[in-house]
Design a protein around this motif. Structure first.
Motif, PDB file in Angstrom:
ATOM      1  N   UNK A 272       0.877  -1.170   0.028  1.00  0.00           N
ATOM      2  CA  UNK A 272      -0.078  -0.077  -0.026  1.00  0.00           C
ATOM      3  C   UNK A 272       0.819   1.244  -0.092  1.00  0.00           C
ATOM      4  N   UNK A 273       2.199   1.031   0.213  1.00  0.00           N
ATOM      5  CA  UNK A 273       2.811   2.300   0.576  1.00  0.00           C
ATOM      6  C   UNK A 273       2.827   3.348  -0.586  1.00  0.00           C
ATOM      7  N   UNK A 274       2.789   2.717  -1.664  1.00  0.00           N
ATOM      8  CA  UNK A 274       2.773   3.775  -2.785  1.00  0.00           C
ATOM      9  C   UNK A 274       1.430   4.491  -3.015  1.00  0.00           C
ATOM     10  N   UNK A 275       0.298   4.001  -2.630  1.00  0.00           N
ATOM     11  CA  UNK A 275      -0.979   4.648  -2.699  1.00  0.00           C
ATOM     12  C   UNK A 275      -1.079   5.505  -1.231  1.00  0.00           C
ATOM     13  N   UNK A 276      -0.465   5.028  -0.320  1.00  0.00           N
ATOM     14  CA  UNK A 276      -0.526   5.725   0.924  1.00  0.00           C
ATOM     15  C   UNK A 276       0.209   7.300   0.656  1.00  0.00           C
ATOM     16  N   UNK A 277       1.488   7.300   0.120  1.00  0.00           N
ATOM     17  CA  UNK A 277       2.120   8.364  -0.419  1.00  0.00           C
ATOM     18  C   UNK A 277       1.541   9.218  -1.174  1.00  0.00           C
ATOM     19  N   UNK A 278       0.883   8.608  -2.239  1.00  0.00           N
ATOM     20  CA  UNK A 278       0.264   9.418  -3.352  1.00  0.00           C
ATOM     21  C   UNK A 278      -0.874  10.031  -2.662  1.00  0.00           C
ATOM     22  N   UNK A 279      -1.586   9.257  -1.863  1.00  0.00           N
ATOM     23  CA  UNK A 279      -3.075   9.756  -1.446  1.00  0.00           C
ATOM     24  C   UNK A 279      -2.884  10.924  -0.563  1.00  0.00           C
ATOM     25  N   UNK A 280      -1.912  10.794   0.666  1.00  0.00           N
ATOM     26  CA  UNK A 280      -1.585  11.587   1.700  1.00  0.00           C
ATOM     27  C   UNK A 280      -1.103  12.856   0.845  1.00  0.00           C
ATOM     28  N   UNK A 281      -0.295  12.729  -0.081  1.00  0.00           N
ATOM     29  CA  UNK A 281       0.592  13.945  -0.780  1.00  0.00           C
ATOM     30  C   UNK A 281      -0.654  14.784  -1.445  1.00  0.00           C
ATOM     31  N   UNK A 282      -1.276  14.219  -2.223  1.00  0.00           N
ATOM     32  CA  UNK A 282      -2.469  14.896  -3.032  1.00  0.00           C
ATOM     33  C   UNK A 282      -3.365  15.350  -1.889  1.00  0.00           C
ATOM     34  N   UNK A 283      -3.816  14.678  -0.980  1.00  0.00           N
ATOM     35  CA  UNK A 283      -4.745  15.289  -0.052  1.00  0.00           C
ATOM     36  C   UNK A 283      -4.257  16.570   0.533  1.00  0.00           C
ATOM     37  N   UNK A 284      -2.972  16.556   1.308  1.00  0.00           N
ATOM     38  CA  UNK A 284      -2.653  17.708   1.904  1.00  0.00           C
ATOM     39  C   UNK A 284      -2.506  18.952   0.757  1.00  0.00           C
ATOM     40  N   UNK A 285      -1.825  18.839  -0.589  1.00  0.00           N
ATOM     41  CA  UNK A 285      -1.770  19.804  -1.277  1.00  0.00           C
ATOM     42  C   UNK A 285      -3.055  20.270  -1.516  1.00  0.00           C
ATOM     43  N   UNK A 286      -4.133  19.394  -1.642  1.00  0.00           N
ATOM     44  CA  UNK A 286      -5.318  19.753  -2.013  1.00  0.00           C
ATOM     45  C   UNK A 286      -5.924  20.670  -0.961  1.00  0.00           C
TER      46      UNK A 286
END
Lengths: 340, 287
Positions: free
Chosen positions: B16-30
């Motif tokens: 899951x680490x790739x999705x965790x990273x992308x999800x979190x990164x995009x969420x914070x930026x959003x």
């Protein structure tokens, strides 16, 4: 062709491998035999270039593992004691990755992988995720990994550990089959396993080679002796006095269990069961069980690693205490291994 | 190299680490995007990126903690190091996989300034420059995380260690400001550096004479400079540490100023950490 010369590995003051030299010819199956902690895995790790040696050299098909590591490593397929599997991958994905990392040309891949699936019999699990596989299948996938690219030399560290008896026999058959096309070096602490598969046995103890011979030569070491196992309701002292009284060469009696004896006699007259029976019946000792046994490789192995087989063994005497000591030593070695 | 790269990138998305990273990164930026750019009507995205910098504390360990620690734990490193691939290729492959994952995240959030450009003028070059700097800064910290991952076979230890290291690099400017400026401490600092260099030399060669004479020569040269012009040493601690500050270099990019020297700085920073990583692995195998 593998040449190992004066290989030594020291960890600080601790010497794991001490000046080991041997040669393995093309197409041979060689077994590394030794108790746990003897230095088998260290030797194999050095031979495959996983760790370096302190002194000495390993030359695989003419390439030195330290000076030309990439060429030498191309000649080797290695199955370490714990198969190096990525649990999150599917079996087919994993073997594709191994093909990538070993630079197997794209056009050869699918045929080669099909062949490997057949050899190690993992056709029915190739789309499963590795972490869900049983120990037996993991071991086979590990072997498949070593076979990728069909390297000349296969180095297998305890390939049958943790397998059930049926799988052990299957694994042995696979290794025998592979031995027809590859040079195979395998390690084990189980003797009959090595003797069933290997052409040559190298016995290692405390980091040193204590014996290297062809398998049949080891088996012949028990020639010239007649061994018999029998049960009789008498104490070992009584049995000993009875038999030593009649013939000096009978004094090799060992108590294996309650009323259970093993006797070793220099074999000049062939089968001695009749004489033993006659002596027993004269003394009015009922014999409950009676069977001739060949000197097992286990006993030879224990004698050899203790460096004293020439003494006791030649007299045909199995000293009870020495065997008990051996058992203790092996227990100690096992405990050490667990501590590591 | 490509084999390891491909495998690592695949593993990011198998676990899951790739999705965790992308999800979190995009969420914070959003979140910051909607707060600043949309809520307050700010047209530049650089500010938003600056606010998300502190997320590196969590995002970098998520990307790098597994890379070597998990190989060591599962003993799969035996496969890597006994394959006909050099250690440096393995290290670079792993680094690239994390860098590309990070780049994927950046490409996704590049949609935000693109959305902004529908509603007004977005300074393209400045924004691009800031993204480039952001990427280089992130990649530098990834190389630090990769190095820390080599030191342990426990992912949690690697994650905590990387967190601490990223914290140090992000807080470095504040630490630098509080450093003493006076001559005495500067002299001591230089002497300490000379000692460290001599010690590294001793550790590598085990030759006490050469290392000791290097140390002595260094101290003599230092003393010579001091008597020649004692002002040279003023504030040297700050000068040296500033040179190591990754965040300092980001400010140029953030302002939209592209300097080749900054790019070269980041690339050399990464190269140094990858080199140390390769050396650490090699040394362990030779031990």
């Amino acid at each position: 062709m593998i040449e190992v010369k004066n290989l030594t590995k020291r960890y600080g003051k601790n010497t794991a491998v001490d000046n080991i030299s041997f040669v393995v010819g093309d197409g041979e199956i060689v077994g590394f035999l030794g108790p746990n902690g003897a230095g088998k895995t260290t030797t194999m790790n050095i031979m495959t270039g996983y760790i370096s040696s302190t002194e000495g050299s390993v030359i695989i098909n003419g390439f030195d593992i330290l000076k030309e590591p990439e060429k030498a490593k191309k000649q080797i397929g290695y199955l370490p004691d714990m198969p190096p599997l990525y649990g999150d991958m599917r079996v087919s994905e994993y073997l594709e990755f191994v093909c990538d990392i070993k630079n197997v040309p794209k056009e050869k891949r699918s045929d080669m992988l099909e062949e490997i699936y057949d050899i190690v019999k993992i056709n029915d699990v190739k789309s499963r995720i590795i972490k869900n596989l049983s120990k037996g299948y993991r071991q086979r996938v590990g072997l498949a990994q070593a076979l990728v690219g069909f390297p000349d030399v296969l180095i297998l560290d305890e390939p049958t550990v943790g397998l059930d008896p049926k799988q052990i026999i299957e694994m042995r058959d696979v290794i025998k089959e592979l031995g027809e096309r590859h040079t195979v070096i395998l390690s084990s602490h189980i003797l009959h396993e090595v003797s069933a598969v290997c052409d040559k046995i190298i016995i290692i103890n405390d980091g040193k080679i204590v014996a290297q011979k062809r398998t049949d030569e080891f088996e012949n070491m028990s020639e010239g002796f007649f061994n018999v196992r029998f049960k009789a309701v008498k104490s070992s002292d009584e049995i000993l006095s009875i038999f030593s009284g009649f013939n000096p060469s009978f004094d090799g009696v060992m108590e294996m269990g309650t009323y259970d004896f093993s006797m070793s006699v220099k074999n000049e007259n062939g089968d001695l069961r009749e004489e033993i029976f006659n002596i027993a019946s004269k003394e009015n000792i009922p014999i409950l069980m009676f069977k001739p046994v060949t000197f097992s490789l286990e006993e030879i192995f224990i004698k050899v690693i203790n460096n004293n087989y020439s003494g006791d063994f030649e007299n045909g005497v199995l000293d009870e205490n020495s065997l008990e000591n051996d058992a203790e030593k092996i227990d100690d070695a096992l405990a050490d291994e667990e501590d590591d | 190299m490509f084999a390891v790269f491909k495998k690592e990138l695949r593993t990011y998305f198998n676990t899951l680490s790739g999705y965790v990273f992308l999800g979190f990164f995009v969420l914070i930026n959003a979140y910051f995007f909607s707060n600043f750019n949309i809520g307050q009507g700010i047209p530049t995205y650089s500010n938003t990126l600056m606010y998300t910098l502190s997320m590196f504390l969590i995002l970098i360990p998520v990307m790098t903690m597994r890379l070597f620690a998990e190989e060591a734990r599962q003993k799969t490193d035996q496969l890597l190091y006994t394959s006909p691939v050099s250690v440096s290729k393995i290290v670079v492959g792993k680094f690239l996989s994390a860098a590309v994952l990070f780049l994927i995240g950046l490409i996704i959030i590049a949609l935000f300034p693109l959305i902004l450009s529908y509603y007004g003028e977005v300074p393209f070059w400045e924004t691009f420059c800031c993204f480039l700097g952001y990427f280089l800064l992130g990649a530098s910290l990834i190389s630090v995380g990769l190095f820390i991952s080599v030191l342990t076979d426990n992912q949690i230890v690697a994650a905590v260690g990387t967190f601490a290291a990223v914290f140090f690099f992000l807080m470095m400017d504040g630490i630098i400001e509080s450093m003493p400026m006076d001559t005495a401490s500067s002299l001591a600092f230089v002497a300490f550096i000379i000692f460290v260099i001599s010690f590294v030399l001793y550790n590598g060669t085990k030759n006490i004479i050469v290392s000791a004479s290097l140390f002595a020569a260094g101290i003599i040269i230092e003393a010579g400079f001091y008597f020649y012009d004692n002002l040279i040493f003023d504030g040297i601690i700050i000068k040296v540490l500033n040179w190591f500050s990754v965040l300092n270099r980001f400010e140029g990019f953030y302002m939209g100023v592209f300097k080749l020297s900054d790019v070269v700085y980041y690339i050399s920073f990464i190269a140094v950490f990858l080199y140390i990583t390769v050396n650490t692995i090699e040394k362990r195998r030779w031990r």
